[in-house]
Design a protein around this motif. Structure first.
Motif, short mmCIF file in Angstrom:
data_model
loop_
_atom_site.label_atom_id
_atom_site.label_comp_id
_atom_site.label_asym_id
_atom_site.label_seq_id
_atom_site.Cartn_x
_atom_site.Cartn_y
_atom_site.Cartn_z
N VAL A 112 0.83 -1.21 0.00
CA VAL A 112 0.00 0.00 0.00
C VAL A 112 0.87 1.26 0.00
O VAL A 112 0.55 2.24 -0.70
N THR A 143 -4.26 -6.51 11.25
CA THR A 143 -5.21 -6.98 10.23
C THR A 143 -5.45 -8.47 10.38
O THR A 143 -6.61 -8.94 10.30
N GLY A 174 3.63 -13.06 1.74
CA GLY A 174 3.68 -11.59 1.76
C GLY A 174 3.58 -11.07 3.18
O GLY A 174 3.47 -11.84 4.15
N GLY A 175 3.61 -9.75 3.33
CA GLY A 175 3.62 -9.15 4.66
C GLY A 175 2.41 -9.54 5.48
O GLY A 175 2.55 -10.13 6.56
N VAL A 176 1.21 -9.27 4.97
CA VAL A 176 0.02 -9.56 5.77
C VAL A 176 -0.26 -11.07 5.77
O VAL A 176 -0.80 -11.61 6.74
N ALA A 217 1.71 -20.07 -1.78
CA ALA A 217 2.75 -19.13 -2.23
C ALA A 217 3.37 -19.67 -3.51
O ALA A 217 3.35 -20.87 -3.78
N SER A 218 3.96 -18.75 -4.29
CA SER A 218 4.31 -19.09 -5.67
C SER A 218 5.66 -19.78 -5.85
O SER A 218 5.87 -20.43 -6.86
N LYS A 254 9.52 -19.10 -1.01
CA LYS A 254 8.42 -18.49 -0.25
C LYS A 254 7.71 -19.55 0.60
O LYS A 254 7.38 -19.31 1.76
N ARG A 258 0.40 -21.84 -6.39
CA ARG A 258 -0.83 -21.15 -6.79
C ARG A 258 -1.22 -21.38 -8.25
O ARG A 258 -2.01 -20.61 -8.81
N PRO A 285 -5.45 -11.84 0.64
CA PRO A 285 -5.02 -10.48 0.32
C PRO A 285 -4.71 -10.29 -1.17
O PRO A 285 -4.23 -9.22 -1.56
N VAL A 286 -4.99 -11.30 -2.00
CA VAL A 286 -4.62 -11.25 -3.43
C VAL A 286 -5.85 -11.05 -4.31
O VAL A 286 -5.85 -10.25 -5.25
N VAL A 300 -9.30 -9.40 1.86
CA VAL A 300 -8.34 -8.55 2.58
C VAL A 300 -7.64 -7.57 1.65
O VAL A 300 -7.27 -6.47 2.06
N PHE A 353 -6.11 -6.71 -2.78
CA PHE A 353 -6.18 -6.94 -4.22
C PHE A 353 -4.78 -6.89 -4.84
O PHE A 353 -4.55 -6.23 -5.85
N ALA A 354 -3.85 -7.61 -4.20
CA ALA A 354 -2.47 -7.60 -4.70
C ALA A 354 -2.39 -8.17 -6.11
O ALA A 354 -1.44 -7.90 -6.84
N VAL A 378 -12.48 -7.08 5.19
CA VAL A 378 -11.60 -6.75 6.32
C VAL A 378 -10.88 -5.45 5.98
O VAL A 378 -10.14 -5.40 5.00
N TYR A 396 -8.56 -2.87 8.01
CA TYR A 396 -7.94 -2.49 9.28
C TYR A 396 -7.89 -0.97 9.45
O TYR A 396 -8.00 -0.48 10.57
#
Ligand SMILES: NC(=O)c1ccc[n+]([C@@H]2O[C@H](COP(=O)([O-])OP(=O)(O)OC[C@H]3O[C@@H](n4cnc5c(N)ncnc54)[C@H](OP(=O)(O)O)[C@@H]3O)[C@@H](O)[C@H]2O)c1
Length: 328
Positions: free
Chosen positions: A42, A125, A149-151, A170-171, A175, A190, A213-214, A235, A237-238, A260, A262
């Motif tokens: 973000v 979050t 990822g972070g979240v 995870a890809s 990861k 994925r 989150p994706v 969560v 839209f990465a 969600v 936060y």
């Protein structure tokens, strides 16, 4: 003080280090000497003017920090100069930043400044989403998409702490290794083809909650894999798009699609609940029950690279800009 600033949001390359006067804390505010600043997806979108909330110009990126209390504005009590804190600030790609006293928290001795800088939003979050919104119970099965990822990594750890069986998506192998280390019992790639079959093999009795989150190509396959009364947490839209979901799917599963957010939870509607969650999260850190992984770190001079990296989705955990390494 030095700060990374721009008046033109069209490219990360427009940011430059400038000399600015150190900001003065106003009523109820705290000035913090910045040790490290978290750089999330973000932050990078905001830096490019591509987030729903547009920054005013000139813009200095950076909102989440670990640092030392440096000066107190009128009316602020309860902090001593030099205390180690985390805070929600603004303009934190800089040697000093201003935060509202209400957004400053002392941190446990065992928490590093880089850990503090990537903590509040991601872990807040994850806890709000999983416990408050999805009412995740011990022994339920949780799927975390974008788990490295972070979240995502925060959700894997919090899911595990709440006693759930965690499956992380995870890809890459690297990861997935980080996701396993964070507490996922099973990891999946994925690739969409055959994904539901691989998930079914990993969780034959079905899944209860998805933390996403994706919102990418796995949204429909993951939703269709939910069991009765499943909960799907939207969560972020990465993936770069906002996909549609046919509304017959929630009906067929007796399932819920749950948003969600936060930022609104913590800053607009339920600040007290968010503050209490943060205290609880910091207590878990203090007791050694939650060890926050630090993603790739960049020295202050590489603020552009840090923003570009945060946008790439290539990292594991939260990307961190280390503004003053001497502060720990
Ligand atoms: N709702 C809230 O309150 C809240 C709070 C925090 C973050 N968020 C949102 O959550 C999302 C993730 O944030 P983050 O800071 O965790 O980001 P991040 O560290 O970059 O993680 C994003 C993950 O998404 C996956 N991904 C899939 N397609 C992608 C693409 N086209 N570009 C980039 N990543 C892609 C990547 O994992 P794989 O490559 O392994 O799939 C990556 O690890 C963002 O949309 C952010 O706005 C929302």
């Amino acid at each position: 003080m030095k700060a990374a600033q721009t008046t033109d949001l069209s490219s990360i390359d427009n940011y430059a280090l400038v000399e600015l006067p150190a900001p003065q804390p106003g009523e109820g505010e705290v000035r913090i000497k910045v040790a490290a600043c978290g750089v999330g997806y973000v932050d990078a979108l905001v830096a490019l003017g591509r987030y729903q909330v547009k920054p005013s110009l000139p813009h200095v990126p950076g909102a989440e920090i670990g640092g030392l209390v440096d000066a107190l504005g009128p009316g602020v009590t309860g902090f001593a100069i030099g205390e180690r804190v985390l805070a929600q600030a603004h303009g934190a790609f800089a040697e000093y930043a201003i935060a509202s006293g209400r957004a400053v928290r002392r941190i446990p001795d065992r928490m590093s400044m880089s850990q503090a800088a990537g903590f509040r939003v991601n872990y807040g979050t994850a806890l709000h989403g999983l416990r408050d919104r999805a009412v995740l119970k011990a022994e339920e099965t949780l799927v975390v998409i974008g788990a490295a990822g972070g979240v995502g990594l925060a959700a894997v750890q919090i899911g595990r702490l709440l006693g759930a069986k965690v499956i992380g998506v995870a890809s890459t192998e690297q990861k997935r290794a980080a996701v396993e280390q964070a507490g996922a019992g099973v990891t999946l790639d994925r690739a969409v083809e055959g994904w539901r079959d691989r998930l079914k093999a990993a969780a034959p009795s079905g899944i209860d909650v998805v933390f996403d989150p994706v919102s990418g190509a796995l949204l429909q396959p993951a939703f269709r894999s939910l069991g009765w009364r499943g909960r799907y947490l939207v969560v972020g839209f990465a993936g770069g798009e906002i996909p549609a979901l046919p509304v017959n799917l929630p009906l067929l599963k007796g399932a819920a699609v749950i948003g969600v957010d936060y930022r609104q939870f913590s800053a607009v509607f339920e600040a007290e609940a968010a503050a209490s969650d943060l205290e609880e999260l910091l207590a878990w850190v203090a007791k050694g029950e939650l060890d926050v992984p630090v993603g790739r770190t960049f020295p202050f001079g590489e603020y552009r690279e840090a923003l570009k990296y945060a946008l790439s989705g290539d990292g594991t955990g939260k990307t961190i800009l280390v503004v003053d390494p001497s502060l720990g």
